[in-house]
Design an enzyme around this catalytic site. Sequence first.
Site, short mmCIF file in Angstrom:
data_model
loop_
_atom_site.label_atom_id
_atom_site.label_comp_id
_atom_site.label_asym_id
_atom_site.label_seq_id
_atom_site.Cartn_x
_atom_site.Cartn_y
_atom_site.Cartn_z
N TRP A 102 -26.17 10.94 28.86
CA TRP A 102 -25.87 12.19 29.57
C TRP A 102 -27.08 12.66 30.37
CZ3 TRP A 102 -21.03 12.93 30.13
CH2 TRP A 102 -20.13 12.56 29.12
N ASP A 172 -29.72 20.78 28.69
CA ASP A 172 -28.33 20.51 28.31
C ASP A 172 -28.34 20.43 26.78
OD1 ASP A 172 -25.85 19.48 27.70
OD2 ASP A 172 -26.05 17.66 28.90
N LYS A 196 -18.38 20.43 21.13
CA LYS A 196 -19.08 19.75 20.05
C LYS A 196 -19.45 20.73 18.93
CE LYS A 196 -19.84 16.21 23.23
NZ LYS A 196 -20.32 16.03 24.59
C1 LIG Z 1 -20.42 15.63 25.82
C2 LIG Z 1 -21.65 15.87 26.58
C3 LIG Z 1 -21.62 16.16 27.95
C4 LIG Z 1 -20.36 16.15 28.75
O1 LIG Z 1 -19.64 17.30 28.51
P1 LIG Z 1 -18.29 17.65 29.30
O2 LIG Z 1 -18.03 19.04 28.84
O3 LIG Z 1 -17.28 16.65 28.89
O4 LIG Z 1 -18.58 17.57 30.77
C5 LIG Z 1 -22.82 16.45 28.57
N1 LIG Z 1 -23.98 16.43 27.91
C6 LIG Z 1 -24.04 16.15 26.60
C7 LIG Z 1 -25.37 16.15 25.89
C8 LIG Z 1 -22.89 15.85 25.90
O5 LIG Z 1 -22.94 15.56 24.59
#
Ligand SMILES: *Cc1c(COP(=O)(O)O)cnc(C)c1O
Length: 361
Positions: A102, A172, A196
């Site tokens: 990511w 993020d 998550k």
């Molecule tokens: C799952 C994830 C994403 C992607 O998230 P979406 O909401 O599906 O766009 C981005 N960064 C991290 C660290 C993730 O675990």
Amino acid sequence: MKRAFNFGPGPSALPLSVLQETAAEWLDFAGTGMSVLEVSHRGAEYEAVHKDAQARFKRLLGLGDDYTVLMVGGGASTQFAAVPLNLLRPGQTADYLVTGYWAKKAYKEAQLFGTVNLAADTAVEGAYCRVPRAEECLFTPGAAYVHLTSNNTIFGSQYPSFPKPAAPLVADMSSDLLSRPIDARAFALIYAGAQKNLGPAGVTVVIIRNDLLERCRDGMPTMLHYPTLAKADSLHNTPPCFAIYLMGKVLKWVEEQGGLEGMGRRSKQKAEALYGAIDRHAGFYRAPVDKDSRSAMNVVFRLPSEELEKRFISEAKAQGMVGLKGHRSVGGVRASIYNGVEPAWVEALASFMEQFVRQHG
Ligand SMILES: *Cc1c(COP(=O)(O)O)cnc(C)c1O
């Protein structure tokens, strides 16, 4: 009904009490005679839910009025574009720390919009087994911001502590926000898709320090422009009302569990149960991530052969443990043990690991 022991990487397990509370209110939300799915996002009943979720976020993270909480659609992936569009001006550079799948996506997306510097990249032959050491981060003097990914969901690594660059720090935190205490004030911007640790898919939280908000670029697509969203209190258009409603219940649950301290203890205990089993049988299970970068959210491990990995996953499934398959890009086994995953489920998985090694080791 038996509840699955859900180790899925996301969307992922939610606290049972949150689901039960939602079910109890399903047909009559806040005395409206309507489901929460059916009410106006401009009505007083929904507005209370909206404000409550924002206030709980600030309380949990220990943030005051110098931060703004946005709740938007589009997933964390949309923020990969929104961050540079708002914060990266022509002539400036943004630094990215690339530590996994990511993180790399965020870095690549930012390249579409401006000058981006790879300030650290921990890949070795395409695999990411650790986060960078402080001296490996080569920051650009005067960078617009530094972007990092706090927890690498797919490779299973996590920063035990964060770098401290001079530039505003952007993170993020999609796969570990509210799973442990952090110094949120060290960040200028934090974003996270909810599916998550925070709630269902559909809402993404963006927490931004107000001085940065005031310095955002104009002339951007309206729905990606942080100041526009902030001015309308995330009600510029219809927000993902239901996802926000459910997330609010998860936030309340986190507070009831003792907030970030409580979640941190719970995360640590769960992670230790699994890494303990891996390390006790190091000749059988192999954790590819360096010990000091191990994630307390996504426990990634390999078995001696792909055949045994398949067997492990299918036998676990037969015992009610699901979602254990590693990401298609890396293979192996991955147990995602986010906030909503019960400690008892993790204990069951750790016992299963012991039993499996006795049978096949
Ligand atoms: C799952 C994830 C994403 C992607 O998230 P979406 O909401 O599906 O766009 C981005 N960064 C991290 C660290 C993730 O675990």
